[in-house]
Enzyme design. Structure first.
Site, PDB file in Angstrom:
ATOM      1  N   VAL A 189       0.870  -1.176   0.000  1.00 56.96           N
ATOM      2  CA  VAL A 189       0.000   0.000   0.000  1.00 56.96           C
ATOM      3  C   VAL A 189       0.902   1.221   0.000  1.00 56.96           C
ATOM      4  O   VAL A 189       2.001   1.186   0.542  1.00 56.96           O
ATOM      5  CB  VAL A 189      -0.976   0.058   1.203  1.00 56.96           C
ATOM      6  CG1 VAL A 189      -1.979  -1.074   1.153  1.00 56.96           C
ATOM      7  CG2 VAL A 189      -0.248   0.079   2.523  1.00 56.96           C
ATOM      8  N   SER A 190       0.427   2.290  -0.620  1.00 58.34           N
ATOM      9  CA  SER A 190       1.296   3.459  -0.731  1.00 58.34           C
ATOM     10  C   SER A 190       0.879   4.614   0.160  1.00 58.34           C
ATOM     11  O   SER A 190       1.720   5.394   0.582  1.00 58.34           O
ATOM     12  CB  SER A 190       1.355   3.943  -2.182  1.00 58.34           C
ATOM     13  OG  SER A 190       0.060   4.229  -2.647  1.00 58.34           O
ATOM     14  N   SER A 191      -0.386   4.746   0.477  1.00 53.38           N
ATOM     15  CA  SER A 191      -0.815   5.950   1.194  1.00 53.38           C
ATOM     16  C   SER A 191      -0.955   5.714   2.688  1.00 53.38           C
ATOM     17  O   SER A 191      -1.169   4.596   3.150  1.00 53.38           O
ATOM     18  CB  SER A 191      -2.142   6.454   0.631  1.00 53.38           C
ATOM     19  OG  SER A 191      -3.209   5.631   1.073  1.00 53.38           O
TER      20      SER A 191
END
Length: 196
Positions: free
Chosen positions: A10-12
């Site tokens: 996941v990036s955020s």
């Protein structure tokens, strides 16, 4: 029984807070169990807070090492966009792993090797890249709008050209005073250096 590694990303910060990476991992562990893959706990890699637009991610790098060392037969990933938001990187990684005899399995993508399924997989990769570009554009527009309203975030980097940072007269005076004091201190240090 085939040995596999699991990769989730996941990036955020919002995704981290919502614990969406845990749901990815749970789905991948269930899939592995149902398909007869052995996945040691130390081979479950989660890259939290890492962009899919780069290949420099600790979990991904460790999987690439395992592949190169010949320790696994498959890499399990939820979907192509979890591996990378760039289609070219998806192809690079899957082909790199295939050269080592390691299969990449996206559990939310077609599983067969028909030309139609491969085309669908390519479309998914391109759409992921398009979605990333859309996210960046919306973010840029939002930052620009806030900058025009006089709001400047210290975390967002330099303001946009042509948009001035607004501050009151007292703040400007304090900043000038700090600059002058710093300059006089540097001058004094230079004088000390010349005297030595």
């Amino acid at each position: 029984m085939k040995t596999a590694a699991i990769y989730a990303r996941v990036s955020s910060d919002q995704q981290k807070e919502d614990k969406t990476i845990a749901s990815q991992t749970a789905a991948l562990v269930a899939f592995a169990s149902g398909q007869g893959y052995s996945v040691p706990a130390e081979w479950i890699f989660e890259d939290e807070g890492f962009s899919g637009a780069t290949l420099v991610r600790p979990g991904l790098e460790r999987i690439r090492d395992l592949v190169a060392e010949g320790q696994i037969q498959a890499v399990l990933v939820l979907s192509p966009d979890r591996l990378s938001r760039k289609y070219a990187y998806q192809v690079l990684l899957t082909e790199e792993w295939l050269r080592h005899g390691v299969e990449t399995i996206f559990i939310k993508a077609p599983q067969s090797q028909t030309p139609e399924d491969q085309l669908l997989l390519q479309f998914q990769g391109m759409i992921a890249e398009y979605e990333r570009a859309q996210i960046l554009e919306r973010s840029r527009r939002g930052k620009r709008h806030r900058a025009k309203q006089g709001e400047v975030s210290v975390l967002s980097g330099a303001p946009y050209p042509g948009v001035e940072h607004r501050c009151d007269h007292a703040t400007a005076q304090r900043a000038r005073g700090a600059d002058e004091e710093g300059a006089s201190r540097l001058g004094a240090l230079d004088d000390l250096g010349d005297a030595a």
